[in-house]
Design an enzyme around this catalytic site. Structure first.
Site, PDB file in Angstrom:
ATOM      1  N   LYS A  35       0.840  -1.196   0.000  1.00  9.86           N
ATOM      2  CA  LYS A  35       0.000   0.000   0.000  1.00  9.86           C
ATOM      3  C   LYS A  35       0.884   1.259   0.000  1.00  9.86           C
ATOM      4  O   LYS A  35       0.676   2.198  -0.756  1.00  9.86           O
ATOM      5  CB  LYS A  35      -0.861  -0.020   1.272  1.00  9.86           C
ATOM      6  CG  LYS A  35      -2.302   0.361   1.009  1.00  9.86           C
ATOM      7  CD  LYS A  35      -3.064   0.499   2.282  1.00  9.86           C
ATOM      8  CE  LYS A  35      -3.680  -0.804   2.721  1.00  9.86           C
ATOM      9  NZ  LYS A  35      -4.451  -0.647   3.959  1.00  9.86           N
ATOM     10  N   GLU A 142     -14.304  11.558  12.952  1.00  7.58           N
ATOM     11  CA  GLU A 142     -14.482  12.041  11.567  1.00  7.58           C
ATOM     12  C   GLU A 142     -15.914  11.799  11.114  1.00  7.58           C
ATOM     13  O   GLU A 142     -16.578  10.881  11.602  1.00  7.58           O
ATOM     14  CB  GLU A 142     -13.475  11.386  10.607  1.00  7.58           C
ATOM     15  CG  GLU A 142     -13.426   9.862  10.614  1.00  7.58           C
ATOM     16  CD  GLU A 142     -14.491   9.208   9.758  1.00  7.58           C
ATOM     17  OE1 GLU A 142     -15.108   9.907   8.938  1.00  7.58           O
ATOM     18  OE2 GLU A 142     -14.719   7.997   9.922  1.00  7.58           O
ATOM     19  N   LYS A 201     -20.293  11.321  17.720  1.00  8.56           N
ATOM     20  CA  LYS A 201     -20.105  10.534  16.494  1.00  8.56           C
ATOM     21  C   LYS A 201     -21.174   9.435  16.368  1.00  8.56           C
ATOM     22  O   LYS A 201     -21.813   9.273  15.326  1.00  8.56           O
ATOM     23  CB  LYS A 201     -18.699   9.922  16.491  1.00  8.56           C
ATOM     24  CG  LYS A 201     -18.457   8.875  15.424  1.00  8.56           C
ATOM     25  CD  LYS A 201     -18.388   9.465  14.030  1.00  8.56           C
ATOM     26  CE  LYS A 201     -18.495   8.421  12.954  1.00  8.56           C
ATOM     27  NZ  LYS A 201     -17.366   8.235  12.127  1.00  8.56           N
ATOM     28  N   CYS A 257     -20.537   3.169   7.729  1.00  6.64           N
ATOM     29  CA  CYS A 257     -20.520   3.218   9.193  1.00  6.64           C
ATOM     30  C   CYS A 257     -21.858   2.933   9.856  1.00  6.64           C
ATOM     31  O   CYS A 257     -21.891   2.517  11.004  1.00  6.64           O
ATOM     32  CB  CYS A 257     -20.054   4.598   9.651  1.00  6.64           C
ATOM     33  SG  CYS A 257     -18.322   4.828   9.349  1.00  6.64           S
ATOM     34  N   LYS A 260     -22.540  -0.543  11.657  1.00  5.37           N
ATOM     35  CA  LYS A 260     -21.675  -0.859  12.803  1.00  5.37           C
ATOM     36  C   LYS A 260     -21.873   0.139  13.936  1.00  5.37           C
ATOM     37  O   LYS A 260     -21.862  -0.245  15.108  1.00  5.37           O
ATOM     38  CB  LYS A 260     -20.221  -0.989  12.336  1.00  5.37           C
ATOM     39  CG  LYS A 260     -19.301   0.143  12.567  1.00  5.37           C
ATOM     40  CD  LYS A 260     -17.899  -0.195  12.082  1.00  5.37           C
ATOM     41  CE  LYS A 260     -17.065   1.062  11.926  1.00  5.37           C
ATOM     42  NZ  LYS A 260     -16.839   1.818  13.155  1.00  5.37           N
ATOM     43  N   LYS A 318     -22.934   1.945  -2.320  1.00  8.01           N
ATOM     44  CA  LYS A 318     -23.417   3.219  -2.848  1.00  8.01           C
ATOM     45  C   LYS A 318     -22.615   3.573  -4.093  1.00  8.01           C
ATOM     46  O   LYS A 318     -21.593   2.933  -4.359  1.00  8.01           O
ATOM     47  CB  LYS A 318     -23.372   4.312  -1.782  1.00  8.01           C
ATOM     48  CG  LYS A 318     -21.997   4.753  -1.369  1.00  8.01           C
ATOM     49  CD  LYS A 318     -22.105   5.973  -0.464  1.00  8.01           C
ATOM     50  CE  LYS A 318     -20.761   6.661  -0.376  1.00  8.01           C
ATOM     51  NZ  LYS A 318     -20.754   7.807   0.492  1.00  8.01           N
TER      52      LYS A 318
HETATM   53  C1  UDX Z   1     -21.696   7.686   6.467  1.00  9.58           C
HETATM   54  C2  UDX Z   1     -21.935   9.072   7.087  1.00  9.58           C
HETATM   55  O1  UDX Z   1     -22.717   9.872   6.187  1.00  9.58           O
HETATM   56  C3  UDX Z   1     -20.613   9.749   7.429  1.00  9.58           C
HETATM   57  O2  UDX Z   1     -20.837  10.991   8.058  1.00  9.58           O
HETATM   58  C4  UDX Z   1     -19.911   8.764   8.377  1.00  9.58           C
HETATM   59  O3  UDX Z   1     -18.948   9.236   9.157  1.00  9.58           O
HETATM   60  C5  UDX Z   1     -19.591   7.494   7.622  1.00  9.58           C
HETATM   61  O4  UDX Z   1     -20.849   6.893   7.289  1.00  9.58           O
HETATM   62  P1  UDX Z   1     -21.200   6.713   4.042  1.00  9.58           P
HETATM   63  O5  UDX Z   1     -21.602   5.429   4.684  1.00  9.58           O
HETATM   64  O6  UDX Z   1     -19.954   6.785   3.274  1.00  9.58           O
HETATM   65  O7  UDX Z   1     -21.117   7.858   5.187  1.00  9.58           O
HETATM   66  O8  UDX Z   1     -22.358   7.104   3.004  1.00  9.58           O
HETATM   67  P2  UDX Z   1     -23.760   7.794   3.059  1.00  9.58           P
HETATM   68  O9  UDX Z   1     -23.873   8.648   1.860  1.00  9.58           O
HETATM   69  O10 UDX Z   1     -23.975   8.447   4.377  1.00  9.58           O
HETATM   70  O11 UDX Z   1     -24.786   6.565   2.856  1.00  9.58           O
HETATM   71  C6  UDX Z   1     -24.869   5.465   3.764  1.00  9.58           C
HETATM   72  C7  UDX Z   1     -25.943   4.496   3.345  1.00  9.58           C
HETATM   73  O12 UDX Z   1     -27.244   5.071   3.531  1.00  9.58           O
HETATM   74  C8  UDX Z   1     -25.891   4.064   1.862  1.00  9.58           C
HETATM   75  O13 UDX Z   1     -26.130   2.662   1.773  1.00  9.58           O
HETATM   76  C9  UDX Z   1     -27.024   4.836   1.217  1.00  9.58           C
HETATM   77  O14 UDX Z   1     -27.540   4.186   0.068  1.00  9.58           O
HETATM   78  C10 UDX Z   1     -28.029   4.887   2.360  1.00  9.58           C
HETATM   79  N1  UDX Z   1     -29.008   6.003   2.255  1.00  9.58           N
HETATM   80  C11 UDX Z   1     -28.542   7.287   2.249  1.00  9.58           C
HETATM   81  C12 UDX Z   1     -30.382   5.727   2.186  1.00  9.58           C
HETATM   82  O15 UDX Z   1     -30.792   4.556   2.187  1.00  9.58           O
HETATM   83  N2  UDX Z   1     -31.256   6.789   2.095  1.00  9.58           N
HETATM   84  C13 UDX Z   1     -30.826   8.084   2.091  1.00  9.58           C
HETATM   85  O16 UDX Z   1     -31.672   8.991   2.022  1.00  9.58           O
HETATM   86  C14 UDX Z   1     -29.435   8.348   2.165  1.00  9.58           C
END
Ligand code: UDX
Length: 439
Positions: A35, A142, A201, A257, A260, A318
């Site tokens: 890495k 974060e 968080k 996140c 978990k 996503k």
């Molecule tokens: C998330 C948090 O947003 C971020 O602040 C944190 O610290 C890490 O976890 P992430 O998991 O990368 O970020 O993506 P995010 O865009 O938040 O989407 C998470 C999941 O929720 C995805 O599976 C998405 O499809 C789902 N989602 C999101 C929904 O089902 N409906 C929504 O309206 C928005």
């Protein structure tokens, strides 16, 4: 000021690269040689929008290394270590403890250790004690989303810093100095105690997960009474107290996140002798949401999909990521395979497809031998000779696909859209039979 970042995995790499962009000299340390070698040659090791350019721009300020001992010359050390769940939903602190134990042997007394990992209440205190109470320890969670981490890092909604209540003003000022770039842009920087920062968080992610789950549940009623869930979401969101974001009723949230952190919060309630009500249900409803969507398929085709070939669009959790962890699509694949369906898969992200292929080899051999999973070259290729289409992606790129060709390709003109991405009226006008989450 000299800064070290321990572990360069996922969004924490962004921490290292962005601090280098702001002008700090950074040691970015990881245990994996391969890495580190890649990063030294500007090759991103994670999928993040704009990362390659940022690496090129900042490489002169970053020392990518596997040598932990270099932290000794740092004023601040960011500890960004993975904190997964064990099977009881307790946060597994093995790695962070291990990292702290390694540091203990190396550190002098004045380096400030900043914990970026998501950790349950009192973990910062525990790390402080583990470091013989000689180095200041600061909680700094974060809030970065995968793929948009660079954008989020650059324009955060807030920065949260948790100190021990008796922390010296000098040390607090040192940490604030790191984030001066943001405070000068009027971004709120909260100074609080360890446990408050730790809880913020978990509360943030669990609240967003709750918001998604709430609208998913409303969507089930919308289905029954023929209420348009997209209208419900957008008109709810116009209320400034509710706000439009994270109100999309889909097939449930996946990584990175939410699953978990919700589980860890439930565990923390239990550990503190409290009953949990809402949060536990959030996890349960989310787990059932993908089945709710699956029932739309089985209601039409029964549970015997023996002679059916399904075009499954998208496998990552996503858009714009190769990350399959807790992706709802994977759960769907497992269930569909149990019903003997043949599955053709496509994802715009070729790395995600490769990861999916590897994942499919982890499925039991009888599945691999008897039920083929076909990796397709394009969206249209995936739909060729498939019986029907299942979509699990919210990426607007799909709207540019030619659905009249999709119609020619599919044996039955049926679409199940788990992310409500298509325009219901348009697609029905094309004489597709169209199913989505919430009427
Ligand atoms: C998330 C948090 O947003 C971020 O602040 C944190 O610290 C890490 O976890 P992430 O998991 O990368 O970020 O993506 P995010 O865009 O938040 O989407 C998470 C999941 O929720 C995805 O599976 C998405 O499809 C789902 N989602 C999101 C929904 O089902 N409906 C929504 O309206 C928005």
């Amino acid at each position: 000021m000299k800064i070290s970042v321990i572990w360069t995995w996922y969004v924490w790499l962004i921490q290292a690269v962005w601090l280098a962009k702001i002008g700090y000299e950074i040691n970015a340390i990881d245990i994996f040689e391969d890495k580190i070698e890649k990063l030294k040659s500007w090759v991103p090791t994670i999928f993040e929008n704009g990362l390659e350019d940022l690496l090129k721009e900042t490489l002169s300020n970053i020392n990518f290394t596997t040598d932990k001992s270099c932290v000794v010359w740092s004023d601040i050390i960011f500890l960004c270590v993975w904190t997964p769940q064990d099977e009881t939903w307790k946060t597994d602190l093995t790695y962070i403890k291990q990292a702290a134990n390694d540091l203990k042997q190396i550190l002098k007394w004045d380096e400030i250790v900043v914990i970026k990992s998501t950790v349950p209440a009192w973990t910062n205190k525990m790390i402080y004690e583990l470091l013989w109470e000689k180095n200041p320890v600061v909680s700094n969670p974060e809030f970065l989303r995968e793929w948009l981490a660079i954008e989020d890092f650059f324009a955060p909604d807030r920065i949260v810093l948790g100190f021990k209540t008796w922390e010296s003003e000098e040390n607090i000022l040192k940490v604030l100095e790191v984030y001066k770039y943001f405070s000068e842009k009027n971004i709120n920087v909260l100074k609080t105690n360890w446990q408050t920062a730790e809880l913020i968080k978990y509360a943030a992610n669990s609240f967003l997960a709750t918001k998604i789950t709430f609208i998913n549940e409303i969507a089930r009623l919308a289905d029954k009474i023929w209420a348009d869930i997209k209208d419900v979401s957008s008109w709810l969101g116009l209320d400034s107290r509710i706000w439009e974001k994270f109100l999309n009723a889909w097939i449930g949230y996946g990584w990175s996140c939410f699953p978990k952190d919700v589980k860890s919060l439930v565990h923390q309630f239990g550990e503190n002798g409290l009953e949990w009500w809402i949060i536990k249900k959030v996890d349960e409803v989310n787990e059932s949401q993908v089945n709710y969507f699956l029932e739309k398929i089985t209601a039409k085709y029964s549970k015997d999909l023996h002679w059916k070939t399904i075009a499954l669009f998208w496998v990552a959790f996503k858009p714009d990521t190769d990350d399959l962890r807790e992706s709802r699509a994977l759960i769907l694949v497992k269930e569909l395979l149990k019903m003997w369906a043949t599955i053709k898969v496509f994802d715009y992200n070729s790395q995600a497809l490769e990861n999916f292929e590897k994942y499919s080899y982890s499925l039991s051999t009888w599945i691999r031998n008897f039920i083929p999973i076909v990796i397709s070259k394009s969206f249209l290729d995936m739909t060729k000779n498939a019986d029907f289409l299942v979509m699990t992606l919210e990426d607007k790129k799909v709207l540019a696909e030619d659905f009249s060709k999709v119609k020619e390709n599919l044996k039955e003109k049926v679409i199940f859209d788990g992310k409500n991405i298509l325009d219901k009226k348009e697609i029905k006008n094309m004489w597709f039979e169209y199913y989505w989450v919430g009427y």
